[in-house]
Design an enzyme around this catalytic site. Structure first.
Site, PDB file in Angstrom:
ATOM      1  N   GLU A   2       3.600   1.477  -7.762  1.00 21.58           N
ATOM      2  CA  GLU A   2       3.357   0.469  -8.193  1.00 21.58           C
ATOM      3  C   GLU A   2       4.009  -0.502  -9.002  1.00 21.58           C
ATOM      4  OE1 GLU A   2      -1.209   2.075  -8.213  1.00 21.58           O
ATOM      5  OE2 GLU A   2      -0.163   1.696 -10.132  1.00 21.58           O
ATOM      6  N   SER A  37       0.743  -1.200   0.051  1.00 22.69           N
ATOM      7  CA  SER A  37      -0.074  -0.125  -0.063  1.00 22.69           C
ATOM      8  C   SER A  37       0.942   1.262   0.087  1.00 22.69           C
ATOM      9  CB  SER A  37      -0.882  -0.172   1.161  1.00 22.69           C
ATOM     10  OG  SER A  37      -1.602   1.396   1.519  1.00 22.69           O
TER      11      SER A  37
END
Lengths: 196, 196, 196, 196
Positions: free
Chosen positions: D163, D87
């Site tokens: 990401e 996250s």
């Protein structure tokens, strides 16, 4: 940590050398098909399927109607839709079969593959060639030289190089699409899920 | 094969006895919300999540825009959307949290639960009570009598009865929606995926 | 609410009439293969795929190693594994192809289908015949009589009857497996996910 | 094609500058936990969830038992297991909640986040800091300079940089794990799915 850094370098180096295969015409044709289709269906097997999903999320953020083949709510594909397929070899069974069905129904097909001459490549209306590590590379003297400790173990096993390069190419395409469609990051946030 | 048949009977018997809780008003309110929402988001955890997905597929076949919370292409939820949540206990963490977010953003919420007084039940605008096997049933003399071989082993363990009854209620709702929307089986086929 | 109740009755009636096709030998063979395999792979397309997943969850709860074809972590299939495939028609492309691959690698194959003579039925080592609504039923006088308002609209469209009957058969099989393996509901709870 | 290339460069540059945060100790601790756990559970929301899945696939190829939180067959987590969570912000609701549950049950927790001081970072036993584009970067003069055409539009919107950097770090970790576990690419192929 030597191998981790070597793997990262190998990945970055593959991406850099792969960018030479991207040409303006292909990029423009991809954008044209993606923006002019009623719905975009994406598909890939295994990790290439995850790359397809990552791209579909961004298409949705841009306001383009996108579906993942095989997910719950994917509807029928029609001739005003397109399918984007990702397959290193271009020979993955389920993908070649689905793209064939889509083409027969009049849809456009876009492909990312290392082999434009593959079954997938031949079916597609437009192919983005994504260099990955290939069998030829594996036997290649240069490749061996790049190996760590002379142990010939690949630091980017299986389709890793292809998958990551595809993902980064598609994220690059998102930047182009944002400009073409006049979208900002705030527009993307507007459609980003809030329920997780 | 005795237990298999006993389990099937138990499941059918739960569904039959649960239908007495379905009332016209709830069914109509469900249909009103589902057909008037711009997008329907469905969600459930574990096997209840599969029930939610099975319902979402049929909504899509009917031409209703439906999304599964957590799937790749699910967009943000807004005040002209609704969320349909399935939870036997009505207390599943991720569900109560997501429905809370949806309600705060102005969405309508529909719930299937065995406990209308649960957190989920209280958040929802409209609740369909779905009888499952409950703790009370488990201690119940009748329940014990229904057990095979007097071994008190449940033939429909965990949430089985709730999940299957929910699924069949929702498939029943599809029949009502088809008539209300003037759709035939051919309309459903028109949107059924062809790529698998 | 007439159609909703009619649909529920239609579904229950299909399940009841379908149970006559379950025979002891098939049930025992299914249990033998499921308990003796190292890994059980399940698969189905669309809503049949959700049925396969619902069954896989319960297998895991029983302590049987199960995988869903196409999910992230599914490994290669080998000759000490089995595949369980669900397809009403028994002709779904991706399923027939995957079961063929599995058989060639020496795996056992179990099938749920309405057509034991289909491609899937012929590939499988053992077939559970699951009656659904078929083309023959659709032209059937009895079927028409069962229709509401004489409007010939199916209240259980597409594969609904097959899918729900399959799911309930498999949940019945879980009851048998629990007894055969000496498991209780508490054993199932022990493996039930806690992270959702 | 200017923006596409700019985005690719931006992504590569983030990865390169982020590698300075990887330290030997964290890498070793990650490998220790991953190889000593009975099962590895991975999780992430949205595109970070896809990164988690891509990593889980490779763990399985290495012979490590891995599960994706929320997928069909994921079992309960126990104290000899670990959870790896991804996250950017370290504040995603469902993730912080699941990691909290896992920790309470005695599991180890590994995290990839840009904010080691976040709720996730604090819960985790070991944190790999993954630099992404942050609010500070956005206001940064350097960042603006890197923008194309002076239009201040981000070419790597939302969590893209985080990401992709996470994914490539984890693929680098796979190279380390392969050596530590004495595995070759052929070992990985042995477990690679064959059914797609």
């Amino acid at each position: 940590m030597k191998l981790m850094k070597a793997a990262i370098e190998e990945i970055l180096s593959n991406i850099e050398s792969a960018t030479e295969f991207i040409d303006e015409e292909t990029v423009n044709e991809f954008m044209k098909v993606l923006t002019e289709s009623k719905n975009v269906f994406v598909m890939g097997a295994g990790r290439s399927g995850l790359v397809a999903k990552a791209f579909a999320m961004r298409l949705v953020h841009l306001g383009i109607s996108a579906y993942v083949v095989g997910e719950t709510i994917s509807p029928a594909i029609y001739d005003d839709d397109c399918i984007l397929a990702i397959s290193g070899s271009g020979e993955t069974n389920t993908i070649v079969s689905a793209v064939g069905i889509a083409k027969n129904r009049g849809s456009k097909a876009l492909a990312l593959t290392s082999y434009p001459e593959s079954s997938l490549g031949k079916l597609a209306d437009c192919v983005m060639k994504v260099k990955g590590r290939t069998k030829i590379d594996i036997d290649d003297e240069d490749y061996i030289k790049r190996q760590i400790d002379g142990n010939y173990v690949s630091v980017t096993p299986l389709g890793t190089a292809f998958e990551l390069t595809s993902l980064i190419f598609l994220d690059g395409l998102i930047a182009e699409l944002m400009q073409k469609m006049g979208k900002t990051e705030d527009d993307l946030k507007y459609r980003h899920t809030v329920l997780e």
